[in-house]
Enzyme design. Structure first.
Site, PDB file in Angstrom:
ATOM      1  N   ALA A 134      -2.076   6.144  -2.036  1.00 40.32           N
ATOM      2  CA  ALA A 134      -2.974   7.151  -1.534  1.00 40.32           C
ATOM      3  C   ALA A 134      -4.187   7.085  -2.890  1.00 40.32           C
ATOM      4  O   ALA A 134      -4.891   7.465  -2.783  1.00 40.32           O
ATOM      5  CB  ALA A 134      -2.573   8.003  -1.216  1.00 40.32           C
ATOM      6  N   SER A 135      -4.584   6.063  -3.413  1.00 40.13           N
ATOM      7  CA  SER A 135      -5.136   6.135  -4.784  1.00 40.13           C
ATOM      8  C   SER A 135      -6.408   5.255  -4.272  1.00 40.13           C
ATOM      9  O   SER A 135      -7.582   6.031  -4.692  1.00 40.13           O
ATOM     10  CB  SER A 135      -4.493   5.817  -6.234  1.00 40.13           C
ATOM     11  OG  SER A 135      -3.865   4.409  -6.107  1.00 40.13           O
ATOM     12  N   ARG A 136      -6.397   4.306  -3.323  1.00 34.31           N
ATOM     13  CA  ARG A 136      -7.672   3.031  -3.448  1.00 34.31           C
ATOM     14  C   ARG A 136      -7.710   3.038  -1.832  1.00 34.31           C
ATOM     15  O   ARG A 136      -6.289   2.812  -1.286  1.00 34.31           O
ATOM     16  CB  ARG A 136      -7.608   2.586  -4.104  1.00 34.31           C
ATOM     17  CG  ARG A 136      -6.327   1.443  -4.286  1.00 34.31           C
ATOM     18  CD  ARG A 136      -6.651   0.452  -5.254  1.00 34.31           C
ATOM     19  NE  ARG A 136      -7.542   1.135  -6.825  1.00 34.31           N
ATOM     20  CZ  ARG A 136      -6.433   0.861  -7.921  1.00 34.31           C
ATOM     21  NH1 ARG A 136      -5.091   0.389  -7.191  1.00 34.31           N
ATOM     22  NH2 ARG A 136      -6.647   1.984  -8.713  1.00 34.31           N
ATOM     23  N   ILE A 176      -6.760   2.064   2.087  1.00 33.28           N
ATOM     24  CA  ILE A 176      -6.514   2.382   3.695  1.00 33.28           C
ATOM     25  C   ILE A 176      -6.167   4.078   2.983  1.00 33.28           C
ATOM     26  O   ILE A 176      -5.950   4.738   3.697  1.00 33.28           O
ATOM     27  CB  ILE A 176      -6.337   1.756   3.906  1.00 33.28           C
ATOM     28  CG1 ILE A 176      -5.977   0.737   4.620  1.00 33.28           C
ATOM     29  CG2 ILE A 176      -5.116   2.314   5.930  1.00 33.28           C
ATOM     30  CD1 ILE A 176      -5.430  -0.291   5.540  1.00 33.28           C
ATOM     31  N   LYS A 206       1.281   4.491  -8.532  1.00 32.52           N
ATOM     32  CA  LYS A 206       1.289   4.148  -9.595  1.00 32.52           C
ATOM     33  C   LYS A 206       0.013   4.689 -10.732  1.00 32.52           C
ATOM     34  O   LYS A 206      -0.229   4.647 -11.282  1.00 32.52           O
ATOM     35  CB  LYS A 206       1.672   2.753  -9.884  1.00 32.52           C
ATOM     36  CG  LYS A 206       3.064   2.399  -9.321  1.00 32.52           C
ATOM     37  CD  LYS A 206       3.855   0.833  -9.555  1.00 32.52           C
ATOM     38  CE  LYS A 206       2.170  -0.049  -9.398  1.00 32.52           C
ATOM     39  NZ  LYS A 206       3.623  -1.072  -9.656  1.00 32.52           N
ATOM     40  N   ASP A 258       6.502   5.086  -8.274  1.00 32.42           N
ATOM     41  CA  ASP A 258       6.623   3.685  -7.778  1.00 32.42           C
ATOM     42  C   ASP A 258       7.765   4.169  -6.805  1.00 32.42           C
ATOM     43  O   ASP A 258       9.450   4.240  -6.822  1.00 32.42           O
ATOM     44  CB  ASP A 258       7.021   2.687  -8.975  1.00 32.42           C
ATOM     45  CG  ASP A 258       7.091   1.927  -9.130  1.00 32.42           C
ATOM     46  OD1 ASP A 258       7.551   1.124  -7.199  1.00 32.42           O
ATOM     47  OD2 ASP A 258       7.239   0.763 -10.123  1.00 32.42           O
ATOM     48  N   TYR A 265       6.151 -13.123   3.437  1.00 32.63           N
ATOM     49  CA  TYR A 265       5.020 -11.144   3.499  1.00 32.63           C
ATOM     50  C   TYR A 265       5.483 -11.413   4.846  1.00 32.63           C
ATOM     51  O   TYR A 265       5.722 -10.376   5.061  1.00 32.63           O
ATOM     52  CB  TYR A 265       3.700 -12.098   2.975  1.00 32.63           C
ATOM     53  CG  TYR A 265       2.711 -11.159   3.359  1.00 32.63           C
ATOM     54  CD1 TYR A 265       2.740 -10.286   2.806  1.00 32.63           C
ATOM     55  CD2 TYR A 265       2.053 -11.525   4.303  1.00 32.63           C
ATOM     56  CE1 TYR A 265       1.406  -8.686   3.078  1.00 32.63           C
ATOM     57  CE2 TYR A 265       0.783 -10.200   4.610  1.00 32.63           C
ATOM     58  CZ  TYR A 265       0.669  -9.184   4.309  1.00 32.63           C
ATOM     59  OH  TYR A 265       0.089  -8.262   4.822  1.00 32.63           O
ATOM     60  N   LYS A 286       6.687  -7.560   6.199  1.00 34.28           N
ATOM     61  CA  LYS A 286       5.507  -6.667   6.936  1.00 34.28           C
ATOM     62  C   LYS A 286       6.643  -6.541   8.293  1.00 34.28           C
ATOM     63  O   LYS A 286       7.029  -5.121   8.718  1.00 34.28           O
ATOM     64  CB  LYS A 286       4.554  -7.385   7.221  1.00 34.28           C
ATOM     65  CG  LYS A 286       3.370  -7.766   5.723  1.00 34.28           C
ATOM     66  CD  LYS A 286       3.428  -6.239   4.674  1.00 34.28           C
ATOM     67  CE  LYS A 286       2.902  -4.980   5.820  1.00 34.28           C
ATOM     68  NZ  LYS A 286       2.160  -3.828   4.866  1.00 34.28           N
TER      69      LYS A 286
END
Length: 276
Positions: free
Chosen positions: A14-16, A18, A38, A70, A164, A168
């Site tokens: 949540a630091s950047r 979305i 992190k 983390d 990937y 997902k």
């Protein structure tokens, strides 16, 4: 629709991007927001830390708790979720937003990079949801929301980046399974994915660079869609993998120009992965 005021939302990554946008959208509704990521110290290239987002959350009208986390560390996940639950007196919503991406085929992808994507994408949904479950059971509006796509088995989505894709899709399959497993507990479990590319650091540094971002939308569209899901009663929506624009159209939104990252660009918006 339920009221988010006073509800506690635990958001990973949540630091950047979305995650930050979802945090601010919830804060504007008066929610308690746990910013788990992190990013404890400023990054030379990437803006935002858990502390800067916490300040934004408070300014937007919510209560904030920044926690270093983390999501690969199972013990830390449980400790942080329990810490947040004790701090706010419960947890009502879990948003599995943390993600890792590397668009390479099997031949040249380092195994350690596959392990990272598996741990941060699929495994983190399992670990975080499991840790949050006792708290969500105590809520009358428990909800797990993961940022993963509707499953599309067209071979083109596996051909160049199968590793990937599988991580997902695993997130979405866990969503489907947990929706049924936790239905009797009154916990809703859903997945959300963007219709178009979203202009985030992952796009700028891992996928296509700043020019590609001009063909995307801002994280705000995902935040608005996430909020619309989190406000729905558990018996109204569970076990679904939905697309942001489609969901917002259901709520009556028809003008999406405000979400454009570069309003001056005449380039067409790019559809996101996994959508035909």
């Amino acid at each position: 629709m339920s009221d988010m005021n006073g509800k506690t939302v635990f958001i990973t990554g949540a630091s950047r991007g979305i995650g930050r946008a979802i945090a601010l959208a919830c804060a504007r509704e008066g929610a308690n927001v746990v910013i788990a990521a992190k990013s404890d110290q400023p990054h030379p290239k990437l803006p935002g830390t858990i502390h800067s987002v916490a300040e934004e959350v408070e300014a937007a009208g919510g209560r904030a708790l920044p926690l270093v986390l983390d999501v690969r560390d199972e013990a830390a996940v449980k400790a942080r979720i329990d810490e947040a639950g004790r701090y706010f007196g419960g947890i009502d919503k879990l948003v599995n937003n943390a993600g890792a991406i590397r668009l390479q085929g099997v031949e040249k992808l380092p195994a350690k990079r596959y392990d990272l994507m598996h741990q941060v994408n699929a495994r983190a949904v399992f670990v975080c949801s499991q840790a949050a479950l006792p708290w969500l059971r105590e809520s009358d509006e428990g909800h797990i929301l993961s940022l993963s796509p509707p499953i599309n088995l067209a071979p083109k989505w596996f051909a160049q980046h199968g590793a990937y894709t599988t991580t997902k899709y695993a997130m979405t399959m866990l969503t489907m399974g947990m929706a049924e497993e936790f239905r009797s507990d009154g916990i809703a479990v859903n997945a959300l994915w963007p219709k178009t590319l979203i202009a985030t650091a992952a796009i700028e540094f891992e996928v296509g660079g700043p020019e590609l971002m001009k063909q995307g939308r801002t994280p705000a569209i995902m935040a608005d869609a996430a909020l619309a899901i989190l406000k729905r009663p558990a018996d109204m929506m569970s076990g679904q993998a939905v697309v942001d624009e489609d969901l917002l159209r259901e709520t009556g939104i028809t003008d999406f120009d405000a979400y454009r990252y570069d309003a001056s660009s005449d380039k067409p918006l790019l559809p996101d992965f996994f959508l035909d």
